[in-house]
Design an enzyme around this catalytic site. Structure first.
Site, PDB file in Angstrom:
ATOM      1  N   CYS A 156      -3.312  -4.543   3.703  1.00 39.94           N
ATOM      2  CA  CYS A 156      -2.244  -5.391   4.243  1.00 39.94           C
ATOM      3  C   CYS A 156      -2.213  -6.794   3.658  1.00 39.94           C
ATOM      4  CB  CYS A 156      -2.367  -5.468   5.761  1.00 39.94           C
ATOM      5  SG  CYS A 156      -2.188  -3.862   6.542  1.00 39.94           S
ATOM      6  N   GLU A 211       0.833  -1.205   0.000  1.00 39.87           N
ATOM      7  CA  GLU A 211       0.000   0.000   0.000  1.00 39.87           C
ATOM      8  C   GLU A 211       0.862   1.246   0.000  1.00 39.87           C
ATOM      9  OE1 GLU A 211       0.538   2.033   3.183  1.00 39.87           O
ATOM     10  OE2 GLU A 211      -1.441   1.492   3.992  1.00 39.87           O
ATOM     11  N   HIS A 225      -2.635 -12.011  10.397  1.00 40.63           N
ATOM     12  CA  HIS A 225      -2.237 -10.619  10.229  1.00 40.63           C
ATOM     13  C   HIS A 225      -2.140  -9.965  11.605  1.00 40.63           C
ATOM     14  CE1 HIS A 225      -1.436  -6.744   8.768  1.00 40.63           C
ATOM     15  NE2 HIS A 225      -2.569  -6.226   9.214  1.00 40.63           N
TER      16      HIS A 225
END
Lengths: 353, 388, 134
Positions: free
Chosen positions: A114, A82, A236
């Site tokens: 992400c 990103e 994550h």
């Protein structure tokens, strides 16, 4: 056809800043922030580092471990991030030149907050599985920024990992992948804006937790597996707490997620987070061990993977490139002023001719 | 080849000359040299101008025509040529003018060197200076000209045991000489601790190891020897003017503690003049950085390789020493307007050889040498002047 | 626009593309068409290779006065590195404390940002050196 990871490589910039130091500058309780986020320090890229250099370093580490692979056999390369240095112009073309796999190949940059790196893995799986390419390279890397003083500033960090996806001499078979995707605006950055915005606590329950658990359950169901079947799990990790909580919700133990949980040391590396966690697991995993992976990207979606380590890992030359632990330990702590200078948060004078 | 003499010299003061433009500088030096030679404008056959970077300093190219124009020579339509070889532009312009007269093509030639540097900021001026190095393979990677000379210094210290103090002594000595030169930018003596404690520029070199940014111009008038005495009673003979090149990038060489181009140009010059280094009484050398003077006095054959630092510390290069080096103050103290420097060196030699150097006069000077270098020595001109 | 001027050097900037004279064995960087020692004897015998990226520090400095492009890195180290193939390169040394740097120290090339054509211009990448661990 079995498709999986043939090689991997990681990279984390060596500079670190602590939550205490950030809190000191903004008049916040950095210590409390550190505890609530479970972040002791976050990585900071040098002024001459960006997603392209981080991706290149990771991809070169990946190639160092498989000198027998001819870069010209790589038919696809995707960089998920990103924080690509260019809004228009791919990061991947530079990485591809730098590892010597261009020009007879396809390249694209990915963005899905992400989880852009794991999306790249899925793409490569499809290309390899359908015999469109012999090898594909999937990279997740970021030099993410939080606005000065924003809670994000305590976590947004830099790092990345690269995976060589193929069907021959696989060190880790990807048995299965499933994704769960909805339209959920929990975190975003508008075109032309320097820093991302987020929905505060909206990023939690309806976003991270809903998507990660949904993708996880899909994988477990479709592979007919239970959490106890895995030696390792990596989720994550926007902070240290979320992955611990989601692991507990799904029935994974702290021990299973320990190796892949890097955020407490290096912060949230965004697209690099799950790829780096998975790399840390590949640094130590043994044949037959299983790895459960769920990446999350705001906006929102989660990619789940079921992975089994093969016997090839015993012949695989991990030491041909630095392990993740090397990058975790090789660090230099900087103060906020240096951090602000490195990250372009200070307006500098324009040269007067 | 005809013998050639210098029959006139002129120059501006060197320094921050805020009220003067490049054309003002060029004209002032040129007219002074022409007046010194007692010439009329119509006597001049050609003009050569040494200038490194007017395009970047004042956004003006085509400066030879400009200076010819403002010197009142445009109406005579003489050939006016600008010569560029970074810091060696002036020395090279002189050599081209010398060749033009020696060949018989021209009888009287004016050679000027000029640079207007203070119209840009210090940072940009240093960037312009670095264009003398290899932009693509040195400068893009963060090297500056100072950093390249710093690495030369580091290597000289490593290979020969040269000390930081010996290197610094070059600046001390040149400031001492500069204090005796009314045209020098710095006419102030400094001590060793000033050099050693100055802010670092590129370690181990500090501010006082670097020649300053300067405005200035210098000019000489060349004439065939057979006609020289009709203009002056003290013609100075050009005994030799030799030029050599080397790789543009410092890293492409097998050694960085010698400038091969200086060695070769010196050999060629001494051979042409039938002279030896030991016969030279004074030398103007290219001390854009202190370490460069140490390399120069070794490469010119004044001292054995590795002994330049010691010789400097022992006073052998000061006024009254074995060979008086940079009696003008050198680039360090007289100032360093890039394109003017090579010509200003010759002006100093002529003053000395005429016996007109005042307080810094080298007694009974009959043979002087000038060494002018571009970048890290990719172009070097060595000239020998003697009393005719 | 300086874009093409930088772009055409990318193979050497990214991957240390060099050339070897197969008449004398000397390596040149960046590539050149003719060996500067063998001259015409080298014609047709110049062979491309990528340097392996490792070498030792030949000389070094710490830059305190830098061009505006490098302002943010100050002070930074510049090194000349004798590559294992025999050819010498100049670039920055990163990840090092100047007091630990010595002539002869082993270093390895890595890819970093070199500069940019202003905030809206092309970004240039190329090699810098870092110490080899251990």
């Amino acid at each position: 056809m079995e498709v999986g990871i043939v090689s991997y490589g990681a990279y984390v910039p060596r500079y670190r800043i602590t939550p205490q130091e950030i809190g000191r500058v903004w008049g916040s309780d950095g210590e409390a922030m550190s505890k609530s986020l479970l972040i002791n320090s976050k990585s900071v890229p040098a002024p001459d580092e960006d997603v392209i250099t981080i991706s290149t370093e990771a991809a070169r580490n990946m190639m160092r471990r498989v000198p027998e692979v001819d870069p010209k056999d790589i038919g696809a390369l995707y960089v998920g991030s990103e924080s690509h240095p260019y809004a228009v112009k791919p990061s991947g073309t530079i990485v591809a030149e730098a590892i010597g796999c261009s020009p007879n190949m396809t390249v694209a940059d990915y963005e899905f907050a992400c989880k852009a790196g794991t999306a790249a893995i899925q793409t490569c799986m499809g290309l390899v599985g359908s015999c469109m390419v012999k090898y594909g390279v999937a990279i997740g890397a970021d030099t993410s920024q939080g606005a000065p003083g924003d809670p994000l500033e305590y976590s947004a960090s830099a790092g990345g990992a690269s995976f060589l996806i193929g069907s021959k001499d696989i060190i880790a078979v990807i048995n299965h992948t499933s994704s769960f995707t909805t339209d959920t605006p929990d975190f975003w950055r508008r075109e032309g804006q320097d820093y991302p915005s987020h929905g505060g606590r909206f990023t939690g329950e309806p976003a991270y937790f809903k998507h990660v658990t949904s993708a996880a359950k899909l994988v477990l169901k479709r592979t007919n597996s239970a959490p106890a079947d895995y030696q390792y799990a990596v989720f994550h990790q926007p902070n240290g707490k979320f992955p611990q909580r989601v692991a507990k919700m799904l029935g994974f133990t702290d021990k299973q997620i320990e190796v892949g949980l890097l955020t407490p040391q290096i912060g949230n590396t965004y697209s690099g987070a799950v790829p780096l966690g998975l790399s840390a697991i590949l640094d130590v995993a043994q044949p037959g061990e299983r790895v459960f992976v769920v990446a999350y990207g705001s906006g929102a979606g989660a990619d789940g993977f079921d992975i089994t380590i093969t016997d090839n890992i015993t012949r695989f030359n991990r030491s041909a490139a630095p392990l993740v632990s090397h990058y975790i330990e090789d660090k230099k702590v900087i103060d906020y002023a240096t951090y602000a200078k490195f990250r372009g948060k200070i307006r500098v004078k324009e040269e007067v001719a | 080849m005809r013998e050639v003499a210098i029959i006139g010299i002129g120059g501006t003061k060197f320094g921050e000359l805020w009220d003067m433009s490049l054309r003002d500088l060029g004209i002032q030096a040129g007219l002074a040299a022409v007046a010194d030679a007692k010439l009329a404008a119509e006597d001049i056959d050609a003009l050569y101008v040494g200038n490194m970077s007017a395009g970047r300093f004042i956004e003006q190219e085509h400066v030879a025509a400009l200076i010819a124009d403002y010197s009142g020579l445009a109406r005579d339509n003489i050939p006016a040529t600008r010569i560029e070889a970074a810091g060696a532009s002036g020395g090279l312009a002189f050599r081209e003018g010398y060749l033009a007269v020696a060949s018989g093509m021209h009888d009287i030639v004016v050679v000027g060197g000029a640079e207007k540097m203070t119209d840009v900021g210090d940072v940009l001026a240093a960037e312009i200076q670095s264009t003398a190095a290899d932009q693509q393979w040195e400068v893009v990677f963060g090297a500056t000209l100072a950093s390249l000379f710093a690495m030369i210094a580091r290597r000289h210290m490593y290979e020969f045991g040269t000390t930081r103090e010996q290197i610094a002594q070059v600046a001390v000595k040149n400031h001492k000489h500069g204090a005796l030169n009314p045209n020098a930018q710095y006419q102030r003596e400094i001590d060793l601790s000033t050099v050693l404690n100055a802010s670092p520029v590129a370690e181990p070199l500090g501010v006082f190891d670097c020649a300053p940014l300067s405005d200035g111009a210098a000019a000489v008038v060349l004439c065939s020897m057979d006609r020289a005495r009709s203009y002056t009673s003290k013609p100075i003979r050009i005994a030799a003017s030799a030029q050599a090149s080397d790789t543009l990038a410092l890293h492409s060489r097998t050694t960085v503690t010698s400038f091969k181009a200086t060695q070769v140009a010196a050999q060629r010059a001494f051979r042409q003049a039938g002279r030896r280094p030991e016969q030279v009484q004074l030398a103007e050398v290219h001390d854009n950085f202190t370490i460069a003077e140490i390399l120069a006095i070794e490469d010119l054959g004044f001292f054995p390789k590795g002994q330049g630092g010691k010789a400097t510390m022992d006073g052998e290069t000061a006024l009254g020493g074995k060979v008086a080096v940079n009696t003008s103050g050198g680039l360090k103290a007289r100032g360093f307007p890039f394109g003017a420097t090579g010509v200003a060196q010759l002006v100093e030699l002529v003053e000395q050889l005429r016996g007109e150097a005042g307080k810094r006069q080298v007694p009974d000077a009959t043979l002087g040498l000038a060494q002018n270098a571009g970048g890290t020595g990719a172009t070097v001109v060595v000239s020998l002047l003697e009393v005719a | 626009m300086a874009t093409a001027r930088f772009w055409r050097e990318n193979p050497s900037r990214y991957n240390l593309k060099a050339v070897r004279c197969n008449n004398c064995g000397r390596v040149f960087f960046p590539p050149r068409g003719v060996c500067s020692v063998c001259h015409r004897k080298s014609i047709g015998k110049m062979e491309c290779l990528n340097l392996k990226g490792e070498g030792e520090v030949f000389s070094f400095t710490v830059v305190h006065e830098a061009p505006s492009q490098f302002e943010i890195l100050k002070p930074y180290m510049v090194v000349m590195v004798k590559m294992d193939e025999g050819v010498m390169l100049t670039s920055q040394l990163i990840n090092s404390d100047p007091k630990d740097v010595k002539i002869g120290m082993r270093v390895k090339a890595t890819l970093r940002r070199l500069g940019e054509d202003g905030p809206s211009g092309v970004i240039y990448y190329g090699y810098k050196f870092r110490p080899i661990e251990g």
